[in-house]
Write an enzyme that holds these catalytic residues in place. Structure first.
Site, mmCIF file in Angstrom:
data_model
loop_
_atom_site.group_PDB
_atom_site.id
_atom_site.type_symbol
_atom_site.label_atom_id
_atom_site.label_comp_id
_atom_site.label_asym_id
_atom_site.label_seq_id
_atom_site.Cartn_x
_atom_site.Cartn_y
_atom_site.Cartn_z
ATOM 1 C CB CYS A 197 -0.831 0.049 1.137
ATOM 2 S SG CYS A 197 -2.001 -1.504 1.426
ATOM 3 N NE ARG A 233 3.975 1.843 -1.620
ATOM 4 C CZ ARG A 233 5.381 1.331 -1.263
ATOM 5 N NH1 ARG A 233 6.315 1.651 -2.165
ATOM 6 N NH2 ARG A 233 5.394 0.534 -0.112
ATOM 7 C CD1 TRP A 284 -2.873 -4.895 -4.778
ATOM 8 C CD2 TRP A 284 -1.826 -6.192 -2.796
ATOM 9 N NE1 TRP A 284 -2.771 -6.469 -5.002
ATOM 10 C CE2 TRP A 284 -1.961 -6.796 -4.132
ATOM 11 C CE3 TRP A 284 -1.215 -6.364 -1.711
ATOM 12 C CZ2 TRP A 284 -1.750 -8.279 -3.808
ATOM 13 C CZ3 TRP A 284 -0.898 -7.793 -1.883
ATOM 14 C CH2 TRP A 284 -0.959 -8.745 -2.836
ATOM 15 C CG ASN A 286 2.799 -0.825 3.006
ATOM 16 O OD1 ASN A 286 1.953 -1.963 2.478
ATOM 17 N ND2 ASN A 286 3.973 -0.909 2.534
ATOM 18 N N GLY A 287 1.700 -2.982 5.414
ATOM 19 C CA GLY A 287 2.271 -4.358 6.088
ATOM 20 C C GLY A 287 1.034 -5.369 6.361
ATOM 21 C CD GLU A 315 9.617 -10.981 -17.360
ATOM 22 O OE1 GLU A 315 9.357 -11.769 -16.681
ATOM 23 O OE2 GLU A 315 9.104 -9.794 -17.375
ATOM 24 C CE LYS A 336 6.613 -7.387 -17.511
ATOM 25 N NZ LYS A 336 7.265 -8.461 -16.691
ATOM 26 C CD GLU A 369 3.183 -8.150 -14.863
ATOM 27 O OE1 GLU A 369 3.098 -7.954 -13.776
ATOM 28 O OE2 GLU A 369 4.417 -8.224 -15.321
ATOM 29 C CG HIS A 380 7.189 -35.783 -23.480
ATOM 30 N ND1 HIS A 380 7.339 -37.284 -24.011
ATOM 31 C CD2 HIS A 380 8.193 -35.074 -23.682
ATOM 32 C CE1 HIS A 380 8.645 -37.496 -24.247
ATOM 33 N NE2 HIS A 380 9.246 -36.275 -24.246
ATOM 34 C CE LYS A 417 7.802 -1.576 -10.483
ATOM 35 N NZ LYS A 417 7.971 -2.032 -11.846
HETATM 36 C C1 AGP Z 1 6.668 -8.014 -12.873
HETATM 37 O O1 AGP Z 1 6.379 -7.552 -14.099
HETATM 38 C C2 AGP Z 1 5.548 -8.177 -11.690
HETATM 39 N N1 AGP Z 1 5.386 -6.800 -11.566
HETATM 40 C C3 AGP Z 1 6.020 -8.715 -10.485
HETATM 41 O O2 AGP Z 1 6.303 -10.152 -11.051
HETATM 42 C C4 AGP Z 1 7.428 -8.641 -10.023
HETATM 43 O O3 AGP Z 1 8.570 -8.880 -10.852
HETATM 44 C C5 AGP Z 1 7.702 -9.392 -8.686
HETATM 45 O O4 AGP Z 1 6.555 -9.033 -7.788
HETATM 46 C C6 AGP Z 1 9.082 -9.149 -7.919
HETATM 47 O O5 AGP Z 1 8.986 -7.779 -7.588
HETATM 48 P P1 AGP Z 1 10.496 -7.227 -7.192
HETATM 49 O O6 AGP Z 1 11.450 -7.298 -8.353
HETATM 50 O O7 AGP Z 1 10.345 -5.453 -6.867
HETATM 51 O O8 AGP Z 1 10.888 -8.057 -6.165
#
Ligand code: AGP
Length: 594
Positions: free
Chosen positions: A2, A26, A72, A98-99, A466, A470, A473, A489, A589
């Site tokens: 958050c 965030r 969040w 936050n936490g 990867e 992308k 998400e 398989h 993020k």
């Molecule tokens: C990647 O596009 C995502 N936002 C997510 O997988 C991210 O890489 C992951 O949460 C790790 O975040 P960090 O690199 O800040 O630790």
């Protein structure tokens, strides 16, 4: 995770809203502010994005202090009731957090036993009630804050108002929190990007620090009593200037080449290049790379690069699994933690385990003031600049680049003659962003799919993972990745005439095999989109639905050239679908909860 912001000064609601907009990356499923006028606290909350909160805020006469929060959700669904700030029963205290309070149910039960009622499903409301409870017992605010944070277990960054106090209380443990002063005005924030334009320096709070800020004055405490914190200079660059770009995601992709240049310049400096000179790594027999999401994919490629350059066994782990697998750790182990934010809870938990076991800890991190960067034995910044979009793009390319340099520096330390920067310099000289029109065309074709199929072998498979992430998400298309050799398989059963099979084939050692696997898919009606750096004969080329050509690099940083087209394609699929690639649904993020 958050976003928290606090402000002491004129028009707090205006400053809080601006701060929350900067922190929206965030978390953005609900938001709220608490503003203090002469003798009361006014609360404003709304579900959804900050713009919904903006509509409900009313001007408050004589307001000069406030706290704000963008959420969040962890405990309790994203709605107005669960939105922060949360208040004590007597409406004296207001809290943003936050936490995660891990023992909140036990505390809540105890407080309910003392007659306290609860209106929300959140863990944070417990903090507000605890403050009320401890203040009722001894009538001292700082003591109430100290006893409250001693009672809670877990992670917290707290901003706290009390209706008869002209200041903000704060506390920090495992979740980021910073504070800055500009003359009489004070700002508290989860990320220093809020201080841009407000202050030239800030105070980085470390775990266990709490305190009280009033007009022009900040007092810090740790468990031994009052303490001092040295301010650090604010250095953000032009991160928030979108220029001509519509979204941060596409801007940050096109910042990639600048990031590569920054990395070369930084690690050309002798002091930065010699980061490992004081370490004796002669006893290291195992290296473990740990991260989440995109950072985990960087770990997969980083482990391969490390083993290739040093000959030492290297393995990649998903951080959230690392603690529960039978992982052998000790002084003969080096744990390399990769994280853009340096605040991801799963990665920090893996760091704590590595630390406790006596392993060397190396942080490959973008946010230089983050917990991981500060606490690891050695820290290798990825110099990508601030990354705002939830989908990590330039940071991924920067992580791969620094992992490559790190492997080279380690190899040099154990006798290699190769320049650790040589692969990266060649990447920088070769790098370009490819043919944008091609990528827009592909995005327009792929946008109508609910599922996508990606295949590859070795490092191509990691890049495909990867690329899949992308697309998932930012456009919510279910893109899945399979080892090319595994298709026969079982996964071939999924392929029909509607299936696009995106095939990564840039490793000449397995090129012919990968092309055969692509043929297997094509023979079942699959439409193969080939991503390759090799020249194909005209007959081969027409054999595929489409060919995405990337340049051939000849070293393991080929992965950077391979991923950039798919970052761009993912972006255009997202906007073609009318989505916001910077703020995908349900995501944040950096995930600072486990
Ligand atoms: C990647 O596009 C995502 N936002 C997510 O997988 C991210 O890489 C992951 O949460 C790790 O975040 P960090 O690199 O800040 O630790």
């Amino acid at each position: 995770m958050c976003g928290i912001v606090g402000f002491i000064g004129k028009n707090p609601e205006h400053v809080l809203l601006n701060g929350l907009k900067r922190l929206e990356y965030r978390g953005y499923d609900s938001a709220g502010i608490a503003v203090k006028s002469t003798d009361k606290i006014e609360l404003f909350k709304a579900k959804g994005e900050i713009k919904n909160l903006e509509k409900v805020i009313l001007p408050i006469a004589n307001a000069d202090i406030g706290i704000g929060h963008t959420r969040w959700a962890t405990h309790g669904k994203p709605d107005e009731i669960n939105a922060h700030p949360h208040v004590s029963g007597d409406k004296t205290w207001a809290v943003v957090h936050n936490g995660i309070i891990e023992n909140y149910t036990e505390l809540k039960t105890k407080l309910m036993g003392f007659g306290y009622g609860f209106y929300s499903e959140t863990d944070t409301e417990t903090v507000a009630k605890l403050l009320e409870y401890y203040f009722a017992k001894d009538g001292d605010e700082i003591s109430a804050v100290s006893k409250t944070i001693s009672a809670i277990k877990g992670s917290y960054a707290l901003g706290i108002l009390k209706k008869d106090k002209d200041g903000i209380f704060f506390a920090k443990n495992k979740s980021p929190l910073f504070i800055a002063k500009a003359g009489e005005e004070i700002m508290l924030a989860s990320d220093i990007i809020c201080f841009k334009g407000f202050a030239e320096e800030y105070y980085p709070l470390t775990d266990g620090i709490f305190g009280y800020a009033s007009r022009g004055n900040i007092v810090f405490y740790d468990k031994l009593g009052e303490t001092k914190i040295a301010p650090v200079a604010l250095d953000l660059g032009e991160y928030d200037n979108l220029n001509t770009y519509k979204h941060f995601m596409i801007k940050e992709i096109f910042d990639t080449k600048t990031a590569l240049k920054n990395i070369i310049e930084y690690y050309s400096e002798k002091t930065n290049y010699d980061k490992l000179k004081d370490f004796d790594f002669s006893g290291i027999t195992r290296v473990k790379f740990v991260g989440c999401g995109t950072a985990y994919h960087a770990c997969l490629l980083g482990a391969d690069m490390f083993c290739e350059k040093t000959g030492i066994e290297a393995t990649a782990y998903v951080a959230s699994e690392f603690r529960y697998q039978k992982v052998k750790l000790g002084s003969d182990t080096m744990v390399v933690l990769v994280s853009q934010s340096g605040e991801t809870a799963d990665t920090l938990a893996a760091f704590e385990l590595a630390k406790e076991s006596g392993a060397y800890t190396i942080a490959i991190v973008n946010v230089e003031y983050s917990t991981l960067a500060k606490r690891a034995d050695a820290y290798f910044p990825i110099k990508a600049g601030v990354e705002i979009a939830v989908a990590s793009t330039k940071a991924f390319s920067a992580q791969l680049s620094v992992l490559n340099v790190f492997a080279g520096i380690f190899a040099k330390k154990i006798g290699s003659e190769t320049d650790p920067l040589s692969d990266l310099i060649k990447l920088y000289e070769t790098f370009d962003y490819g043919n944008l029109n091609d990528f827009k065309l592909l995005a327009d074709v792929l946008r109508y799919n609910d599922n996508l199929f990606m295949i590859g072998r070795g490092n191509d498979y990691y890049v495909a993972q990867e690329a899949s992430l992308k697309i998932k998400e930012t456009s919510y298309i279910n893109s899945n990745t399979y080892y090319a050799g595994e298709l026969k398989h079982g996964f071939l059963a999924l392929i029909d005439e509607q299936t696009y099979v995106i095939t990564f084939a840039t490793d000449k050692n397995v090129l012919s095999k990968t092309l055969c696997n692509a043929e297997e898919a094509k023979a079942r009606g699959g439409k193969v989109i080939l991503c390759t750096c090799f020249d194909l004969s005209p007959s081969d080329a027409e054999n595929f639905y489409y060919v995405v050509r990337v340049k051939e690099l000849g070293n393991s940083l080929q992965a950077v050239l391979n991923i950039v087209p798919w970052q761009i394609i993912a972006y255009y699929i997202s906007i073609n679908k009318g989505l916001n690639p910077d703020k995908p649904r349900n995501l944040a993020k950096s995930v600072t909860v486990e």
